[in-house]
Design an enzyme around this catalytic site. Structure first.
Site, mmCIF file in Angstrom:
data_model
loop_
_atom_site.group_PDB
_atom_site.id
_atom_site.type_symbol
_atom_site.label_atom_id
_atom_site.label_comp_id
_atom_site.label_asym_id
_atom_site.label_seq_id
_atom_site.Cartn_x
_atom_site.Cartn_y
_atom_site.Cartn_z
ATOM 1 N N SER A 34 0.865 -1.190 0.000
ATOM 2 C CA SER A 34 0.000 0.000 0.000
ATOM 3 C C SER A 34 0.894 1.230 0.000
ATOM 4 C CB SER A 34 -0.907 0.000 1.235
ATOM 5 O OG SER A 34 -1.771 -1.108 1.210
ATOM 6 N N LYS B 240 -7.211 1.698 -2.474
ATOM 7 C CA LYS B 240 -6.734 1.271 -1.153
ATOM 8 C C LYS B 240 -6.720 2.432 -0.175
ATOM 9 C CE LYS B 240 -5.158 -1.111 2.202
ATOM 10 N NZ LYS B 240 -3.910 -1.878 2.247
ATOM 11 N N LYS C 267 0.642 5.381 8.119
ATOM 12 C CA LYS C 267 1.286 5.613 6.829
ATOM 13 C C LYS C 267 0.236 5.789 5.733
ATOM 14 C CE LYS C 267 2.182 2.177 4.497
ATOM 15 N NZ LYS C 267 1.539 1.335 3.436
#
Length: 293
Positions: free
Chosen positions: A94, A169, A237
């Site tokens: 990701s 995502k 993140k």
């Protein structure tokens, strides 16, 4: 098919195992030692990412962040140094959609194709081959690797061109973070008001508020099981990617910013490596009350 798999952590190891079980020859590289169970099952440990690429028709990456992907692809002894002409790189990490498009162009210059295919479903989904996989890339490249993706996931959706999988995502991670926060607030309220949070969770799973997060992470909040399926530091993140993208697009994402602050509070109290359901701890600290003992 000869398949390379780089990144054999909590998610990557079981995903690679499904590919071996599906009859493919796996060439493996991990930052740590390649898990013995994968070698015992027929996987081949390699010394470098370049060696993996030289042996493979498709190279799959499952590493933590954008700089990790760049290092694996283009660093010393990286994938680009050994990539076969006509091979396909599939990044299931990701990472930044913008960086993804740059990486794809650099791989294309080496004669390879590029697919971004980040996943949702955590450790449980990886172990059960039940991941939701969001895919970006050309129709031809996606068609080539779809049989591999279907061995690892229950849902494989071709979202669009290169980078579209990563965009999906990021959207997923926004929704997951805000839903974890909603579940945490609801259970905290119920507990503080004197109700049994386990019974409240049971009651509302039959109504409109039900979700996989209420089912799985609500239970974690009550039983206090915060061993990581997906670490807070990694979700932070992903939310950074969302907030950076929002600034570029001129969007306001206030709920995402709040979730990020709650994760930051957890990190400040030493919970960065806990499961992201531990977001509830930040609310518990502010409310001076724990959902369950």
């Amino acid at each position: 098919m000869d398949v390379g798999f780089i990144g054999l952590g909590i998610m990557g190891a079981p995903m690679a195992g499904h590919l071996i079980a599906g009859g493919h020859r796996l060439h493996l590289k991990s930052r740590r030692q390649v898990p013995e169970q994968l070698v015992a099952a027929g996987g081949i440990a390699c010394k470098s990412a370049a060696e993996v690429a030289a042996r493979s028709d498709v190279v799959i990456l499952m590493v933590p962040d954008t700089p990790d992907v760049e290092l694996v692809l283009f660093g010393a002894d990286g994938v680009a140094e050994g990539l076969r002409r006509g091979a396909t790189v599939v990044d299931m990490s990701s990472i930044s959609p913008i960086a993804t498009r740059d990486f794809a162009a650099r791989i294309a210059a080496k004669g390879g194709a590029y697919v971004d295919a980040p996943v949702s479903g955590g450790e449980v989904g990886a172990k059960n081959a039940a991941l939701s996989i969001m895919v970006g890339g050309s129709a031809a490249a996606v068609a080539r690797v779809r049989p591999l993706l279907e061995l690892m996931g229950k849902t494989v959706t071709h979202v669009g061109d290169t980078g579209a999988g990563q965009v999906a995502k990021v959207a997923n991670q926004i929704i997951v973070a805000l839903t974890i926060g909603a579940v945490a607030e609801g259970l905290l309220f119920a507990s503080k008001a004197g109700a049994d949070p386990a019974k409240v969770r049971e009651a509302i799973t039959g109504g409109l508020a039900t979700s996989r997060i209420l089912e799985l992470h609500g239970e974690r909040m009550i039983t206090r099981r915060f061993d990581p399926g997906f670490r807070i530091a990694l979700h932070q993140k992903d939310l950074n990617l969302a907030l950076e993208g929002a600034r570029t697009l001129g969007l306001s994402l206030p709920g995402t910013a709040l979730a990020q602050q709650l994760f930051s509070a957890c990190v400040a109290h030493g919970a960065g490596d806990a499961d992201h359901s531990a977001l509830v701890r930040a609310l518990e600290i502010m409310g001076n009350h724990q959902v369950a003992g």
